[in-house]
Write a protein that holds these residues in place. Structure first.
Motif, PDB file in Angstrom:
ATOM      1  N   TRP A  39       0.904  -1.171  -0.087  1.00 49.29           N
ATOM      2  CA  TRP A  39       0.153   0.203   0.017  1.00 49.29           C
ATOM      3  C   TRP A  39       0.966   1.125   0.095  1.00 49.29           C
ATOM      4  CZ3 TRP A  39      -1.496  -4.537   2.569  1.00 49.29           C
ATOM      5  CH2 TRP A  39      -2.755  -4.879   2.406  1.00 49.29           C
ATOM      6  N   HIS A  40       0.831   2.004  -1.064  1.00 51.85           N
ATOM      7  CA  HIS A  40       1.557   3.236  -1.375  1.00 51.85           C
ATOM      8  C   HIS A  40       0.534   4.395  -0.801  1.00 51.85           C
ATOM      9  CE1 HIS A  40       4.598   6.187  -2.430  1.00 51.85           C
ATOM     10  NE2 HIS A  40       3.658   6.702  -3.050  1.00 51.85           N
ATOM     11  N   ASN A  41       0.979   5.232   0.115  1.00 53.91           N
ATOM     12  CA  ASN A  41       0.369   6.357   0.476  1.00 53.91           C
ATOM     13  C   ASN A  41       0.702   7.601  -0.430  1.00 53.91           C
ATOM     14  OD1 ASN A  41      -1.242   8.481   1.520  1.00 53.91           O
ATOM     15  ND2 ASN A  41      -0.149   8.118   3.663  1.00 53.91           N
ATOM     16  N   ALA A  42      -0.232   7.883  -1.342  1.00 53.01           N
ATOM     17  CA  ALA A  42       0.093   9.202  -2.353  1.00 53.01           C
ATOM     18  C   ALA A  42      -0.557  10.475  -1.599  1.00 53.01           C
ATOM     19  CB  ALA A  42      -0.059   8.569  -3.674  1.00 53.01           C
ATOM     20  N   ASP A  43      -1.280  10.243  -0.688  1.00 49.77           N
ATOM     21  CA  ASP A  43      -2.071  11.333   0.021  1.00 49.77           C
ATOM     22  C   ASP A  43      -0.839  12.301   0.704  1.00 49.77           C
ATOM     23  OD1 ASP A  43      -4.538  11.307  -0.833  1.00 49.77           O
ATOM     24  OD2 ASP A  43      -5.144  10.074   0.652  1.00 49.77           O
ATOM     25  N   ALA A  44      -1.076  13.600   0.984  1.00 54.53           N
ATOM     26  CA  ALA A  44      -0.587  14.388   1.624  1.00 54.53           C
ATOM     27  C   ALA A  44      -0.162  14.348   3.094  1.00 54.53           C
ATOM     28  CB  ALA A  44      -0.645  15.681   1.400  1.00 54.53           C
ATOM     29  N   PHE A  45      -1.239  13.098   3.635  1.00 53.38           N
ATOM     30  CA  PHE A  45      -1.275  13.026   4.968  1.00 53.38           C
ATOM     31  C   PHE A  45      -1.268  11.557   5.626  1.00 53.38           C
ATOM     32  CE2 PHE A  45      -5.363  12.674   3.661  1.00 53.38           C
ATOM     33  CZ  PHE A  45      -5.802  13.841   2.740  1.00 53.38           C
ATOM     34  N   ALA A  46      -1.030  11.378   6.907  1.00 55.30           N
ATOM     35  CA  ALA A  46      -0.675   9.976   7.035  1.00 55.30           C
ATOM     36  C   ALA A  46      -2.315   9.158   7.141  1.00 55.30           C
ATOM     37  CB  ALA A  46      -0.399   9.784   8.584  1.00 55.30           C
ATOM     38  N   HIS A  47      -1.954   7.757   6.821  1.00 51.73           N
ATOM     39  CA  HIS A  47      -3.162   6.606   7.027  1.00 51.73           C
ATOM     40  C   HIS A  47      -2.632   5.454   7.702  1.00 51.73           C
ATOM     41  CE1 HIS A  47      -5.496   8.974   4.057  1.00 51.73           C
ATOM     42  NE2 HIS A  47      -4.585   8.902   3.374  1.00 51.73           N
ATOM     43  N   THR A  48      -3.476   4.501   8.244  1.00 52.15           N
ATOM     44  CA  THR A  48      -3.220   3.407   8.458  1.00 52.15           C
ATOM     45  C   THR A  48      -3.613   2.275   7.684  1.00 52.15           C
ATOM     46  OG1 THR A  48      -5.220   2.942  10.044  1.00 52.15           O
ATOM     47  CG2 THR A  48      -3.163   4.022  10.945  1.00 52.15           C
ATOM     48  N   VAL A  49      -3.273   1.205   7.567  1.00 54.13           N
ATOM     49  CA  VAL A  49      -3.815   0.072   6.794  1.00 54.13           C
ATOM     50  C   VAL A  49      -4.361  -1.114   7.785  1.00 54.13           C
ATOM     51  CG1 VAL A  49      -3.465  -1.679   4.841  1.00 54.13           C
ATOM     52  CG2 VAL A  49      -2.590   0.764   4.669  1.00 54.13           C
ATOM     53  N   THR A  50      -5.280  -1.172   8.321  1.00 53.36           N
ATOM     54  CA  THR A  50      -5.410  -2.178   9.500  1.00 53.36           C
ATOM     55  C   THR A  50      -6.700  -3.182   9.136  1.00 53.36           C
ATOM     56  OG1 THR A  50      -4.978  -0.249  10.991  1.00 53.36           O
ATOM     57  CG2 THR A  50      -6.044  -2.087  11.906  1.00 53.36           C
ATOM     58  N   SER A  51      -6.307  -4.334   9.071  1.00 52.08           N
ATOM     59  CA  SER A  51      -7.418  -5.477   8.779  1.00 52.08           C
ATOM     60  C   SER A  51      -8.350  -5.178   9.968  1.00 52.08           C
ATOM     61  CB  SER A  51      -6.841  -6.774   8.887  1.00 52.08           C
ATOM     62  OG  SER A  51      -6.390  -7.222  10.165  1.00 52.08           O
ATOM     63  N   ASP A  52      -9.775  -5.448   9.479  1.00 51.75           N
ATOM     64  CA  ASP A  52     -10.872  -5.103  10.251  1.00 51.75           C
ATOM     65  C   ASP A  52     -10.995  -6.053  11.441  1.00 51.75           C
ATOM     66  OD1 ASP A  52     -11.727  -3.225   8.578  1.00 51.75           O
ATOM     67  OD2 ASP A  52     -13.415  -4.634   7.650  1.00 51.75           O
ATOM     68  N   ASP A  53     -10.218  -7.264  11.304  1.00 54.15           N
ATOM     69  CA  ASP A  53     -10.217  -8.287  12.642  1.00 54.15           C
ATOM     70  C   ASP A  53      -9.014  -7.625  13.401  1.00 54.15           C
ATOM     71  OD1 ASP A  53      -7.555  -9.118  11.685  1.00 54.15           O
ATOM     72  OD2 ASP A  53      -8.402 -10.950  11.004  1.00 54.15           O
ATOM     73  N   GLY A  54      -8.245  -6.672  12.902  1.00 60.34           N
ATOM     74  CA  GLY A  54      -7.055  -5.923  14.018  1.00 60.34           C
ATOM     75  C   GLY A  54      -5.864  -7.049  14.198  1.00 60.34           C
TER      76      GLY A  54
ATOM     77  N   THR B 198      -4.808  -9.497  11.328  1.00 53.99           N
ATOM     78  CA  THR B 198      -4.119 -10.080  10.035  1.00 53.99           C
ATOM     79  C   THR B 198      -2.894  -9.314   9.569  1.00 53.99           C
ATOM     80  OG1 THR B 198      -6.335 -11.133   9.603  1.00 53.99           O
ATOM     81  CG2 THR B 198      -4.664 -10.737   7.634  1.00 53.99           C
ATOM     82  N   PHE B 199      -3.276  -8.070   9.592  1.00 55.76           N
ATOM     83  CA  PHE B 199      -2.263  -6.879   9.503  1.00 55.76           C
ATOM     84  C   PHE B 199      -2.586  -5.657   9.966  1.00 55.76           C
ATOM     85  CE2 PHE B 199      -4.984  -7.523   5.552  1.00 55.76           C
ATOM     86  CZ  PHE B 199      -5.234  -6.165   5.246  1.00 55.76           C
ATOM     87  N   SER B 200      -1.632  -4.864  10.423  1.00 59.45           N
ATOM     88  CA  SER B 200      -1.743  -3.605  10.734  1.00 59.45           C
ATOM     89  C   SER B 200      -0.416  -2.610  10.526  1.00 59.45           C
ATOM     90  CB  SER B 200      -2.128  -3.651  12.569  1.00 59.45           C
ATOM     91  OG  SER B 200      -2.246  -2.122  12.796  1.00 59.45           O
ATOM     92  N   SER B 201      -0.717  -1.718   9.996  1.00 58.14           N
ATOM     93  CA  SER B 201       0.489  -1.063   9.266  1.00 58.14           C
ATOM     94  C   SER B 201       1.251  -0.061  10.389  1.00 58.14           C
ATOM     95  CB  SER B 201       0.161  -0.175   7.991  1.00 58.14           C
ATOM     96  OG  SER B 201      -0.639   0.613   8.495  1.00 58.14           O
ATOM     97  N   GLY B 202       0.207   0.506  11.267  1.00 60.24           N
ATOM     98  CA  GLY B 202       0.604   1.470  12.034  1.00 60.24           C
ATOM     99  C   GLY B 202       0.718   2.889  11.061  1.00 60.24           C
ATOM    100  N   THR B 203       0.995   3.759  11.640  1.00 59.86           N
ATOM    101  CA  THR B 203       0.922   5.128  10.819  1.00 59.86           C
ATOM    102  C   THR B 203       1.734   5.090   9.570  1.00 59.86           C
ATOM    103  OG1 THR B 203       0.194   6.366  12.662  1.00 59.86           O
ATOM    104  CG2 THR B 203       0.934   7.825  10.919  1.00 59.86           C
ATOM    105  N   VAL B 204       1.328   5.262   8.435  1.00 59.23           N
ATOM    106  CA  VAL B 204       2.152   5.352   7.045  1.00 59.23           C
ATOM    107  C   VAL B 204       2.217   6.841   6.698  1.00 59.23           C
ATOM    108  CG1 VAL B 204       1.991   4.342   4.852  1.00 59.23           C
ATOM    109  CG2 VAL B 204       1.276   2.999   6.538  1.00 59.23           C
ATOM    110  N   ALA B 205       3.182   7.283   6.955  1.00 60.15           N
ATOM    111  CA  ALA B 205       3.198   8.706   6.523  1.00 60.15           C
ATOM    112  C   ALA B 205       3.131   8.922   5.058  1.00 60.15           C
ATOM    113  CB  ALA B 205       4.740   9.329   6.777  1.00 60.15           C
ATOM    114  N   ALA B 206       3.036  10.321   4.734  1.00 58.57           N
ATOM    115  CA  ALA B 206       2.774  10.744   3.262  1.00 58.57           C
ATOM    116  C   ALA B 206       4.151  10.246   2.466  1.00 58.57           C
ATOM    117  CB  ALA B 206       2.730  12.037   3.129  1.00 58.57           C
TER     118      ALA B 206
END
Length: 118
Positions: free
Chosen positions: A61-76, A78-86
């Motif tokens: 997952w590449h964050n092309a936005d100008a602000f941070a996101h997370t990529v977190t599986s709904d079950d919490g 399977t995967f959890s990115s933590g904060t992914v900076a711009a």
């Protein structure tokens, strides 16, 4: 302090600085042998509705936005990115078949689904 000790101290400080710099850089995940890579671009505060990949695929997952996101599986779990900076990325190797809903913890309206085929 004599010049020999000063030189040693300077070299040690330089080495420590390089080590800290190297550790602060993003880690590269090695793709499994024979695996594919799929990049999901996150932009406009939107994840793709559904992305389908084969088991063993390295998903980035590449964050092309100008602000941070997370990529977190709904079950919490399977995967959890933590904060992914711009302009940063999160990598996950999809080793388990199934359908995995995911979201951004910072922006709850951002949702998507990762389908991993056997």
């Amino acid at each position: 302090m004599n010049s020999k000790n000063s030189t040693r101290l300077l070299i040690a400080a330089f080495g420590l600085t390089l080590a800290i710099y190297a550790c602060s850089k993003s880690k590269t995940t090695t793709q499994p042998p024979g695996g594919n890579t799929k990049t999901i671009n996150v932009s406009g505060m939107i994840f793709p509705a559904t992305t389908t990949v084969a088991k063993g695929t390295t998903v980035i997952w590449h964050n092309a936005d100008a602000f941070a996101h997370t990529v977190t599986s709904d079950d919490g779990t399977t995967f959890s990115s933590g904060t992914v900076a711009a302009n940063a990325s999160f990598t996950y190797v999809a080793n388990t078949a199934g359908t995995f809903g995911y979201h951004c913890n910072i922006h709850p309206g951002m949702t998507g689904s990762l389908v991993v085929t056997p």
